[in-house]
Write a protein that holds these residues in place. Structure first.
Motif, PDB file in Angstrom:
ATOM      1  N   GLN A 512       0.852  -1.185   0.000  1.00 19.83           N
ATOM      2  CA  GLN A 512       0.000   0.000   0.000  1.00 19.83           C
ATOM      3  C   GLN A 512       0.889   1.237   0.000  1.00 19.83           C
ATOM      4  OE1 GLN A 512      -3.017  -2.096   3.078  1.00 19.83           O
ATOM      5  NE2 GLN A 512      -3.503   0.064   2.707  1.00 19.83           N
ATOM      6  N   LEU A 513       0.394   2.299  -0.651  1.00 17.62           N
ATOM      7  CA  LEU A 513       1.136   3.550  -0.766  1.00 17.62           C
ATOM      8  C   LEU A 513       0.378   4.663  -0.059  1.00 17.62           C
ATOM      9  CD1 LEU A 513       3.698   4.745  -2.152  1.00 17.62           C
ATOM     10  CD2 LEU A 513       2.193   5.445  -4.038  1.00 17.62           C
ATOM     11  N   TYR A 514       1.107   5.470   0.705  1.00 15.93           N
ATOM     12  CA  TYR A 514       0.522   6.549   1.494  1.00 15.93           C
ATOM     13  C   TYR A 514       1.230   7.857   1.189  1.00 15.93           C
ATOM     14  CZ  TYR A 514      -1.317   2.699   4.343  1.00 15.93           C
ATOM     15  OH  TYR A 514      -1.949   1.551   4.788  1.00 15.93           O
ATOM     16  N   ALA A 515       0.467   8.961   1.212  1.00 17.06           N
ATOM     17  CA  ALA A 515       1.053  10.300   1.171  1.00 17.06           C
ATOM     18  C   ALA A 515       1.278  10.716   2.616  1.00 17.06           C
ATOM     19  CB  ALA A 515       0.126  11.274   0.459  1.00 17.06           C
ATOM     20  N   LEU A 516       2.521  10.884   2.994  1.00 20.15           N
ATOM     21  CA  LEU A 516       2.848  11.196   4.382  1.00 20.15           C
ATOM     22  C   LEU A 516       2.523  12.650   4.693  1.00 20.15           C
ATOM     23  CD1 LEU A 516       6.304   9.377   4.656  1.00 20.15           C
ATOM     24  CD2 LEU A 516       4.045   8.513   5.317  1.00 20.15           C
ATOM     25  N   ALA A 517       2.182  12.897   5.933  1.00 21.83           N
ATOM     26  CA  ALA A 517       1.836  14.248   6.383  1.00 21.83           C
ATOM     27  C   ALA A 517       3.095  15.012   6.793  1.00 21.83           C
ATOM     28  CB  ALA A 517       0.862  14.174   7.568  1.00 21.83           C
ATOM     29  N   ASN A 518       3.101  16.322   6.499  1.00 15.12           N
ATOM     30  CA  ASN A 518       4.137  17.234   7.003  1.00 15.12           C
ATOM     31  C   ASN A 518       5.557  16.831   6.593  1.00 15.12           C
ATOM     32  OD1 ASN A 518       2.074  18.681   8.442  1.00 15.12           O
ATOM     33  ND2 ASN A 518       2.160  17.083  10.026  1.00 15.12           N
ATOM     34  N   THR A 519       5.753  16.498   5.323  1.00 15.46           N
ATOM     35  CA  THR A 519       7.099  16.202   4.822  1.00 15.46           C
ATOM     36  C   THR A 519       7.473  17.211   3.747  1.00 15.46           C
ATOM     37  OG1 THR A 519       6.206  14.644   3.188  1.00 15.46           O
ATOM     38  CG2 THR A 519       6.915  13.742   5.322  1.00 15.46           C
ATOM     39  N   THR A 520       8.728  17.630   3.757  1.00 16.59           N
ATOM     40  CA  THR A 520       9.243  18.574   2.769  1.00 16.59           C
ATOM     41  C   THR A 520      10.558  18.039   2.195  1.00 16.59           C
ATOM     42  OG1 THR A 520       8.288  20.426   4.009  1.00 16.59           O
ATOM     43  CG2 THR A 520       9.941  20.957   2.337  1.00 16.59           C
ATOM     44  N   PRO A 521      10.602  17.827   0.867  1.00 19.16           N
ATOM     45  CA  PRO A 521       9.471  17.891  -0.067  1.00 19.16           C
ATOM     46  C   PRO A 521       8.474  16.775   0.221  1.00 19.16           C
ATOM     47  CG  PRO A 521      11.359  16.881  -1.121  1.00 19.16           C
ATOM     48  CD  PRO A 521      11.842  17.349   0.207  1.00 19.16           C
ATOM     49  N   PRO A 522       7.279  16.850  -0.374  1.00 18.59           N
ATOM     50  CA  PRO A 522       6.280  15.804  -0.124  1.00 18.59           C
ATOM     51  C   PRO A 522       6.833  14.419  -0.449  1.00 18.59           C
ATOM     52  CG  PRO A 522       5.297  17.650  -1.286  1.00 18.59           C
ATOM     53  CD  PRO A 522       6.772  17.904  -1.279  1.00 18.59           C
ATOM     54  N   LYS A 523       6.524  13.466   0.405  1.00 16.23           N
ATOM     55  CA  LYS A 523       7.055  12.108   0.227  1.00 16.23           C
ATOM     56  C   LYS A 523       5.937  11.100   0.476  1.00 16.23           C
ATOM     57  CE  LYS A 523      11.631  13.294   2.109  1.00 16.23           C
ATOM     58  NZ  LYS A 523      11.272  14.607   2.700  1.00 16.23           N
ATOM     59  N   PRO A 524       6.030   9.944  -0.214  1.00 18.64           N
ATOM     60  CA  PRO A 524       5.114   8.851   0.081  1.00 18.64           C
ATOM     61  C   PRO A 524       5.748   7.861   1.045  1.00 18.64           C
ATOM     62  CG  PRO A 524       6.241   8.352  -1.940  1.00 18.64           C
ATOM     63  CD  PRO A 524       6.821   9.658  -1.431  1.00 18.64           C
ATOM     64  N   GLY A 525       4.930   6.991   1.606  1.00 14.04           N
ATOM     65  CA  GLY A 525       5.415   5.877   2.403  1.00 14.04           C
ATOM     66  C   GLY A 525       4.885   4.577   1.824  1.00 14.04           C
ATOM     67  N   LEU A 526       5.725   3.572   1.719  1.00 12.47           N
ATOM     68  CA  LEU A 526       5.336   2.277   1.166  1.00 12.47           C
ATOM     69  C   LEU A 526       5.381   1.250   2.273  1.00 12.47           C
ATOM     70  CD1 LEU A 526       4.725   0.922  -1.663  1.00 12.47           C
ATOM     71  CD2 LEU A 526       7.141   0.265  -1.680  1.00 12.47           C
ATOM     72  N   ALA A 527       4.315   0.477   2.401  1.00 14.78           N
ATOM     73  CA  ALA A 527       4.266  -0.545   3.454  1.00 14.78           C
ATOM     74  C   ALA A 527       3.386  -1.690   2.984  1.00 14.78           C
ATOM     75  CB  ALA A 527       3.716   0.042   4.742  1.00 14.78           C
ATOM     76  N   ARG A 528       3.650  -2.874   3.513  1.00 23.08           N
ATOM     77  CA  ARG A 528       2.784  -4.013   3.210  1.00 23.08           C
ATOM     78  C   ARG A 528       1.446  -3.807   3.891  1.00 23.08           C
ATOM     79  NH1 ARG A 528       5.109  -8.322   0.678  1.00 23.08           N
ATOM     80  NH2 ARG A 528       7.400  -8.430   0.688  1.00 23.08           N
ATOM     81  N   GLY A 529       0.358  -4.244   3.238  1.00 22.59           N
ATOM     82  CA  GLY A 529      -0.960  -4.062   3.813  1.00 22.59           C
ATOM     83  C   GLY A 529      -1.960  -5.048   3.247  1.00 22.59           C
ATOM     84  N   ASP A 530      -3.125  -5.095   3.856  1.00 18.14           N
ATOM     85  CA  ASP A 530      -4.174  -6.045   3.441  1.00 18.14           C
ATOM     86  C   ASP A 530      -4.883  -5.606   2.173  1.00 18.14           C
ATOM     87  OD1 ASP A 530      -3.582  -7.549   5.679  1.00 18.14           O
ATOM     88  OD2 ASP A 530      -5.099  -6.542   6.927  1.00 18.14           O
ATOM     89  N   ARG A 531      -4.792  -4.311   1.856  1.00 19.87           N
ATOM     90  CA  ARG A 531      -5.510  -3.799   0.674  1.00 19.87           C
ATOM     91  C   ARG A 531      -4.500  -3.315  -0.381  1.00 19.87           C
ATOM     92  NH1 ARG A 531      -7.512  -1.672   5.091  1.00 19.87           N
ATOM     93  NH2 ARG A 531      -6.672   0.413   4.641  1.00 19.87           N
ATOM     94  N   GLY A 532      -3.472  -4.106  -0.590  1.00 16.67           N
ATOM     95  CA  GLY A 532      -2.403  -3.709  -1.496  1.00 16.67           C
ATOM     96  C   GLY A 532      -2.721  -3.931  -2.961  1.00 16.67           C
ATOM     97  N   GLN A 533      -1.847  -3.404  -3.785  1.00 13.42           N
ATOM     98  CA  GLN A 533      -1.886  -3.609  -5.228  1.00 13.42           C
ATOM     99  C   GLN A 533      -0.488  -3.287  -5.757  1.00 13.42           C
ATOM    100  OE1 GLN A 533      -4.711  -0.383  -6.521  1.00 13.42           O
ATOM    101  NE2 GLN A 533      -2.974   0.223  -7.842  1.00 13.42           N
ATOM    102  N   PRO A 534      -0.174  -3.650  -6.997  1.00 10.55           N
ATOM    103  CA  PRO A 534       1.141  -3.296  -7.549  1.00 10.55           C
ATOM    104  C   PRO A 534       1.341  -1.784  -7.560  1.00 10.55           C
ATOM    105  CG  PRO A 534       0.086  -4.984  -8.887  1.00 10.55           C
ATOM    106  CD  PRO A 534      -0.951  -4.511  -7.924  1.00 10.55           C
ATOM    107  N   ILE A 535       2.494  -1.340  -7.092  1.00  9.54           N
ATOM    108  CA  ILE A 535       2.841   0.077  -7.033  1.00  9.54           C
ATOM    109  C   ILE A 535       4.032   0.336  -7.965  1.00  9.54           C
ATOM    110  CG2 ILE A 535       3.608   1.971  -5.542  1.00  9.54           C
ATOM    111  CD1 ILE A 535       0.759   0.970  -4.923  1.00  9.54           C
ATOM    112  N   VAL A 536       3.942   1.399  -8.739  1.00 10.36           N
ATOM    113  CA  VAL A 536       5.014   1.737  -9.674  1.00 10.36           C
ATOM    114  C   VAL A 536       6.270   2.163  -8.915  1.00 10.36           C
ATOM    115  CG1 VAL A 536       5.770   3.333 -11.481  1.00 10.36           C
ATOM    116  CG2 VAL A 536       3.451   2.387 -11.528  1.00 10.36           C
ATOM    117  N   VAL A 537       7.382   1.577  -9.279  1.00 11.55           N
ATOM    118  CA  VAL A 537       8.684   1.957  -8.719  1.00 11.55           C
ATOM    119  C   VAL A 537       9.683   2.072  -9.861  1.00 11.55           C
ATOM    120  CG1 VAL A 537       8.294   0.872  -6.461  1.00 11.55           C
ATOM    121  CG2 VAL A 537       9.356  -0.456  -8.301  1.00 11.55           C
TER     122      VAL A 537
END
Length: 603
Positions: A512-537
């Motif tokens: 699962q991919l998340y948009a993290l709060a309060n990061t400069t520059p904006p950054k995502p977080g990647l983690a394993r999860g129950d509602r996952g799908q293929p994420i572009v890397v």
């Protein structure tokens, strides 16, 4: 003239390994037929392996099987190779093409031992210009080695025999040496690959020196893939060799996407219009591949090339063979003896001045190359017949070294590649030359070049097989998912460390991919999860020595862990600690960071 005959069973490394992996009991028959098929009058060979030497090598393979190992554990299982006869192989005489110098080797040279440990089998020792002094292939009491395309012409030297047996498919690879171009000129004259590694990457233990400060063991092969695989096995630091070096692992795995190659501003072909036209074709082909070719001042390269034989550096050869010269001068080839004797006229002061000159010119050369991925040159500006060489042995030899002599003096790596043929049907290869430790980048481009050139392999009719590149050593393959992607604000942290883009792909479906709060520059977080799908890397190859620097800049809650890609590959990648996901936005459905940014900003 017709080309010399080629082996009916021409095979690459992978094909040989597969052929030999079915039964170790069959190896004796395979090798008996192989050795019996060699023409013992062939001037490319100085000695072929006896039945006893073959049996002892096969017995070692059998012993490994009894220990529970399998052919799959050995990169070169059952693969035959040849060795230039200035490199020690236990059980063989080492002659350096001078019978008066010959001795029975009691130990394998380090590079030979490494290749044997990978399962390869030595089938013979090959001819050379005596004491590796020459680029012609004619200065040997064992006979001149003819060109594999036209026997009237020279094969190139000094590693003449090794190039010849590879070009005809008698073995899939062979070892040579390269001080002034001996691992490149024969490759160019015979339509094969000649890999001249960075000085010190291959151990010189067990190698008869020519110019010890500038000698390198080299690799001849039919394909870049095979040459690179052999190099990855044969190379490495050796404490027994005073000039062995550790790879700093800071160079890139590939050249730039927008490749820039330097080309000499004044190309010299000594009136050989056929070679000039062939190189012009190769430059046009490079440009068609999207390569930018830029003329540079070739003066320092030319000046340094002249130093190798015109200056005090020739005294290194005198030191190397001084005992033979003193005891058996009549046993030496007259041209070789004349060159070696010339070293006596230089003083210690001359030698130091030569080193100062070398250092100055090498610095200029590396400064010129700093703005480019590599230098591209004709492997040789011309070629001559054996008869012509007998008339002008020194002058024509010097011509052959125009684009090779400076390479080791300037501490550069090089890869000789098949190029467009001359109109008379003779090969005319090209060589790419890059800074030290750029061997992996050279091989990567060499694969692309060889695939783009519709040529048979060597002097055979075999077509280039589908490429199966060896993963370059000394790099960490890193998956990036957010701010380090191409075009994103932190991508410079990769590019300034010589990391290179490999491919865009996806993770498996467990992320699962998340948009993290309060990061400069904006950054995502990647983690394993129950509602996952293929994420572009994106996958990037980061030089090993620079990877720690990159990791040190990764701020919490991000870190580096192991990611699983959609095809099952495991790579290092950016991951996120779970505590930071509580106030993050789940953007998994967008499938990737750039897709989310684009839709987010357009909303």
């Amino acid at each position: 003239m017709m080309p010399l005959s080629s082996s009916p069973g021409v095979m690459t490394l992978d094909e040989w390994k597969q052929f030999c992996s079915h039964s170790v009991d069959a190896l004796s028959d395979i090798y008996r037929q192989l050795i019996n098929g060699f023409d013992k009058q062939d001037p490319a060979w100085i000695s072929c392996a006896s039945k006893e030497l073959i049996d002892s090598q096969i017995a070692q393979l059998s012993a490994w099987l009894k220990e529970g190992k399998s052919p799959h554990d050995f990169a070169l299982w059952g693969v035959p190779f040849a060795v230039k006869d200035n490199i020690d192989v236990v059980g063989f005489e080492t002659t350096a093409a001078c019978p008066a110098f010959a001795y029975l080797a009691e130990k394998d040279a380090t590079v030979v031992a490494k290749l044997k440990a990978a399962g390869a089998i030595v089938v013979g020792k090959t001819n050379l210009d005596q004491f590796a002094t020459g680029l012609v292939g004619t200065r040997s009491p064992y006979g001149a080695v003819p060109n594999t395309f036209d026997a009237r012409y020279v094969s190139g030297g000094s590693s003449s025999g090794s190039a010849s047996v590879v070009a005809r498919g008698l073995v899939p690879f062979a070892l040579g040496t390269d001080t002034a171009g001996s691992g490149r000129v024969p490759a160019g004259f015979n339509n094969i690959v000649g890999l001249k590694p960075t000085k010190g990457w291959f151990s010189a233990s067990g190698v008869v020196p020519a110019c010890r400060l500038n000698d390198t063991v080299s690799v001849f092969a039919l394909t870049v893939d095979d040459a690179a695989k052999v190099a990855s096995i044969a190379g490495g630091f050796d404490a027994e060799d005073a000039y062995s070096r550790r790879n700093p692992f800071t160079a890139p795995a590939r050249f730039s996407v927008k490749l820039r190659l330097a080309v000499p501003d004044r190309l010299e072909f000594f009136g050989d219009e056929l070679s000039e036209a062939a190189f012009a074709k190769s430059l046009t082909r490079l440009e068609a591949l999207g390569v930018q070719c830029v003329a540079v001042d070739f003066t320092p390269f030319r000046q340094l090339a002249e130093q190798l034989y015109a200056g005090a550096w020739v005294a290194e050869r005198t030191v190397a063979v001084g005992d033979t010269l003193a005891r058996f001068p009549e046993a030496m080839d007259p041209t070789v003896r004349g060159i070696v004797e010339g070293g006596r006229r230089f003083s210690a002061c001359d030698a130091w001045q030569a080193e100062y000159t070398r250092a100055t010119l090498a610095r200029e050369i590396n400064s010129v190359l700093a703005g480019f991925d590599a230098l591209v040159v004709p492997t040789s500006p011309t070629i001559h017949t054996i008869d012509e060489m007998a008339e002008e042995p020194v002058r024509y030899n010097s011509q052959f070294g125009t684009y090779t002599n400076f390479t080791n003096l300037a501490d550069l790596s090089a890869l000789a590649l098949p190029g467009d043929f001359r109109a008379d049907g003779l090969p005319a290869g090209i060589t790419l030359i890059a800074p030290a430790w750029h061997d992996a980048a050279l091989a990567d481009f060499g694969r692309l070049w060889q695939q783009a050139l519709p040529l048979p392999l060597g002097a055979t009719s075999k077509a280039l097989p589908i490429s199966t590149p060896v993963a370059a050593q000394g790099f960490v393959r890193l998956a990036v998912v957010g701010a380090h992607l191409r075009g994103q604000p932190l991508n410079f942290q990769l590019t300034t460390r010589n990391a290179v883009f490999v491919e865009e792909t996806t993770t498996d479906a467990s992320y699962q991919l998340y948009a993290l709060a309060n990061t400069t520059p904006p950054k995502p977080g990647l983690a394993r999860g129950d509602r996952g799908q293929p994420i572009v890397v994106e996958l990037w190859d980061v030089p090993l020595a620079r990877f720690g620097e990159l990791v040190a800049e990764v701020p919490a809650p991000l870190g580096i862990g192991s990611l699983t890609l959609h095809d099952g590959r495991q790579v290092k990648g950016f991951i996120c600690e779970p505590y930071a996901l509580a106030d993050a936005t789940d953007i998994t459905s967008w499938g990737g960071w750039k897709a989310w940014l684009a839709r987010h900003h357009s909303a």
